[in-house]
Design a protein around this motif. Structure first.
Motif, PDB file in Angstrom:
ATOM      1  N   TYR A  21       0.833  -1.206   0.000  1.00  0.00           N
ATOM      2  CA  TYR A  21       0.000   0.000   0.000  1.00  0.00           C
ATOM      3  C   TYR A  21       0.869   1.258   0.000  1.00  0.00           C
ATOM      4  CZ  TYR A  21      -3.373   3.548   1.367  1.00  0.00           C
ATOM      5  OH  TYR A  21      -4.144   4.680   1.403  1.00  0.00           O
ATOM      6  N   ARG A  40      -6.712   2.493   2.384  1.00  0.00           N
ATOM      7  CA  ARG A  40      -6.089   1.174   2.544  1.00  0.00           C
ATOM      8  C   ARG A  40      -7.134   0.067   2.394  1.00  0.00           C
ATOM      9  NH1 ARG A  40      -1.572  -1.370   4.420  1.00  0.00           N
ATOM     10  NH2 ARG A  40      -0.543   0.510   5.074  1.00  0.00           N
ATOM     11  N   PHE A  43      -8.008  -0.338  -1.238  1.00  0.00           N
ATOM     12  CA  PHE A  43      -6.859  -0.926  -1.920  1.00  0.00           C
ATOM     13  C   PHE A  43      -6.777  -2.427  -1.666  1.00  0.00           C
ATOM     14  CE2 PHE A  43      -2.369  -2.217  -1.808  1.00  0.00           C
ATOM     15  CZ  PHE A  43      -2.014  -1.939  -3.121  1.00  0.00           C
TER      16      PHE A  43
END
Length: 62
Positions: A21, A40, A43
């Motif tokens: 990330y 995050r 993702f």
């Protein structure tokens, strides 16, 4: 000692995928500083969806 702990931390982050990330954010901001960066959570969801959707990976849940 501090150097060894730093290397261990780097290794653990690489093996677990935690650093992925951070690399994504750095890449996104370097290519387009004004672009919106995924959270995050978004993702990780995107990575999981891509992994599960790839027929070459052989991923099976159950």
């Amino acid at each position: 000692m501090r150097h060894r702990l730093g290397r261990l931390r780097w290794y653990v982050r690489e093996v677990t995928g935690e650093a992925t990330y951070d690399r994504y954010v750095a890449h996104a901001r370097s290519h387009d500083p004004g672009a919106r960066v995924m959270t995050r959570r978004a993702f990780e969801r995107s990575r999981t969806d891509a992994r599960e959707g790839d027929p070459r990976s052989g991923f099976r849940c159950c």
